[in-house]
Design a protein around this motif. Structure first.
Motif, PDB file in Angstrom:
ATOM      1  N   GLY A  33      43.877  42.912  52.083  1.00  0.00           N
ATOM      2  CA  GLY A  33      45.190  43.487  52.330  1.00  0.00           C
ATOM      3  C   GLY A  33      46.255  42.698  51.600  1.00  0.00           C
ATOM      4  O   GLY A  33      45.988  41.699  50.940  1.00  0.00           O
ATOM      5  N   SER A  34      47.489  43.137  51.716  1.00  0.00           N
ATOM      6  CA  SER A  34      48.588  42.475  51.025  1.00  0.00           C
ATOM      7  C   SER A  34      49.125  41.280  51.789  1.00  0.00           C
ATOM      8  O   SER A  34      49.969  40.540  51.292  1.00  0.00           O
ATOM      9  N   ASN A  35      48.651  41.071  52.989  1.00  0.00           N
ATOM     10  CA  ASN A  35      49.084  39.941  53.801  1.00  0.00           C
ATOM     11  C   ASN A  35      48.405  38.674  53.291  1.00  0.00           C
ATOM     12  O   ASN A  35      47.197  38.506  53.418  1.00  0.00           O
ATOM     13  N   GLU A  36      49.197  37.765  52.693  1.00  0.00           N
ATOM     14  CA  GLU A  36      48.625  36.560  52.101  1.00  0.00           C
ATOM     15  C   GLU A  36      47.904  35.710  53.132  1.00  0.00           C
ATOM     16  O   GLU A  36      46.934  35.015  52.824  1.00  0.00           O
ATOM     17  N   SER A  37      48.355  35.731  54.371  1.00  0.00           N
ATOM     18  CA  SER A  37      47.715  34.911  55.403  1.00  0.00           C
ATOM     19  C   SER A  37      46.323  35.403  55.743  1.00  0.00           C
ATOM     20  O   SER A  37      45.532  34.677  56.336  1.00  0.00           O
ATOM     21  N   ALA A  38      46.026  36.645  55.346  1.00  0.00           N
ATOM     22  CA  ALA A  38      44.709  37.206  55.631  1.00  0.00           C
ATOM     23  C   ALA A  38      43.741  37.022  54.472  1.00  0.00           C
ATOM     24  O   ALA A  38      42.622  37.499  54.503  1.00  0.00           O
ATOM     25  N   ALA A  39      44.191  36.332  53.391  1.00  0.00           N
ATOM     26  CA  ALA A  39      43.328  36.136  52.223  1.00  0.00           C
ATOM     27  C   ALA A  39      42.086  35.347  52.610  1.00  0.00           C
ATOM     28  O   ALA A  39      42.117  34.461  53.482  1.00  0.00           O
ATOM     29  N   LEU A  40      40.985  35.664  51.964  1.00  0.00           N
ATOM     30  CA  LEU A  40      39.720  34.992  52.271  1.00  0.00           C
ATOM     31  C   LEU A  40      39.798  33.526  51.850  1.00  0.00           C
ATOM     32  O   LEU A  40      40.331  33.200  50.796  1.00  0.00           O
ATOM     33  N   SER A  41      39.252  32.665  52.654  1.00  0.00           N
ATOM     34  CA  SER A  41      39.276  31.229  52.371  1.00  0.00           C
ATOM     35  C   SER A  41      37.895  30.683  52.040  1.00  0.00           C
ATOM     36  O   SER A  41      37.744  29.484  51.817  1.00  0.00           O
ATOM     37  N   ARG A  42      36.900  31.561  51.999  1.00  0.00           N
ATOM     38  CA  ARG A  42      35.539  31.131  51.657  1.00  0.00           C
ATOM     39  C   ARG A  42      34.942  32.104  50.636  1.00  0.00           C
ATOM     40  O   ARG A  42      35.399  33.237  50.503  1.00  0.00           O
ATOM     41  N   GLU A  43      33.945  31.662  49.912  1.00  0.00           N
ATOM     42  CA  GLU A  43      33.273  32.528  48.942  1.00  0.00           C
ATOM     43  C   GLU A  43      32.654  33.736  49.628  1.00  0.00           C
ATOM     44  O   GLU A  43      32.103  33.629  50.727  1.00  0.00           O
ATOM     45  N   THR A  44      32.770  34.864  48.942  1.00  0.00           N
ATOM     46  CA  THR A  44      32.044  36.051  49.371  1.00  0.00           C
ATOM     47  C   THR A  44      30.805  36.147  48.503  1.00  0.00           C
ATOM     48  O   THR A  44      30.905  36.372  47.291  1.00  0.00           O
ATOM     49  N   GLN A  45      29.664  35.927  49.050  1.00  0.00           N
ATOM     50  CA  GLN A  45      28.423  35.839  48.279  1.00  0.00           C
ATOM     51  C   GLN A  45      27.635  37.145  48.404  1.00  0.00           C
ATOM     52  O   GLN A  45      27.508  37.709  49.496  1.00  0.00           O
ATOM     53  N   ILE A  46      27.136  37.613  47.273  1.00  0.00           N
ATOM     54  CA  ILE A  46      26.241  38.770  47.246  1.00  0.00           C
ATOM     55  C   ILE A  46      24.931  38.282  46.643  1.00  0.00           C
ATOM     56  O   ILE A  46      24.869  37.961  45.454  1.00  0.00           O
ATOM     57  N   ILE A  47      23.915  38.177  47.423  1.00  0.00           N
ATOM     58  CA  ILE A  47      22.615  37.655  46.995  1.00  0.00           C
ATOM     59  C   ILE A  47      21.631  38.805  46.911  1.00  0.00           C
ATOM     60  O   ILE A  47      21.477  39.576  47.856  1.00  0.00           O
TER      61      ILE A  47
END
Length: 258
Positions: A33-47
């Motif tokens: 979303g556009s809410n910066e506070s909701a930005a992901l703080s960890r890697e999103t991994q696709i294995i």
């Protein structure tokens, strides 16, 4: 009331899952979303474990791209702990990347707002097949070497010629073709002066009459200023065999070999 509570709970739950860590990815939307506070703080991994590709991104539009990656990483790349925007790492011995274009006149471009920046660096020293690394401005290394040798030869010839002033003088004392001569004049029967621009005292002076019939001996003498040469031309004796050697007006070439 119970039904309303259930519906409200499901809506709240769906919104919670749709943003932030652990949320679902929404197609056609900005995630999370556009809410910066909701930005992901960890890697999103696709294995994946497949014989094709772990993920595939494509765009069927005739002017749209397949993927874009942006980042704000500082200089230095991985060696400096600053991860690049895109990194491909093959843990085996195969290729880390391939770029292919089905048409057009170029496959890709590397641009920088700093035109002085290096387009890329490498520690590999093997031959890049098809990269034309052997060519500069359309010339191969052999062409460049040959051009360099030709230029060196031309320079050497020019230098040698520059060290060898000469003057072509007509029988009336007119200065013709020359290199380094400033003037010529007839001062008497068969006697001429030729003035060079530079000191020729360290040069070997020689002169020859430039006529085929009845050519005679030519004498040269360097003046005290080390630039003026007196030339005296003589008849060759003539066909009558009289052996005449009096000074006689004749055209000549004077060369100073330095």
């Amino acid at each position: 009331m119970l039904a309303s509570a259930v519906v409200l709970g499901l809506l709240i739950s769906s919104f919670a899952v749709a943003s932030g860590e652990g949320g679902a990815i929404l197609g056609g939307k900005r995630n999370p979303g556009s809410n910066e506070s909701a930005a992901l703080s960890r890697e999103t991994q696709i294995i994946a474990n497949t014989g094709t590709y772990g993920t595939r991104q494509s765009n069927k539009s005739d002017n749209g791209g397949g993927a874009i990656y942006g980042c704000r990483s500082k200089a230095g790349g991985s060696p400096k702990g600053n991860e690049p925007c895109v990194r491909a790492s093959n843990l085996a011995d195969g290729r880390a990347f391939e770029f292919e274009s089905k048409g057009g006149t170029e496959v890709g471009a590397i641009t920088s707002s700093n035109a002085a920046a290096a387009p890329f660096t490498t520690n590999a020293h093997g031959v890049a097949t098809g990269l034309n690394a052997d060519q500069v401005d359309g010339k191969s290394a052999d062409d460049i070497q040959n051009d360099t040798l030709k230029a060196a030869h031309t320079d050497a010839v020019a230098t040698a010629q520059g060290l060898s002033p000469f003057a072509a003088v007509d029988a009336d004392g007119t200065l013709g073709g020359n290199r380094g001569a400033t003037s010529a004049s007839r001062t008497g029967a068969g006697t001429y002066t030729v003035v060079f621009a530079n000191d020729v005292s360290g040069c070997a002076l020689s002169a020859t009459e430039t006529q085929f019939e009845d050519a005679g001996a030519v004498g040269v003498q360097l003046g005290g200023d080390h630039k003026t040469v007196t030339v005296r031309t003589r008849a060759g004796g003539g066909a009558d065999g009289t052996g005449a050697t009096a000074p006689t007006d004749r055209p000549f070439h004077l060369v100073a070999t330095c």
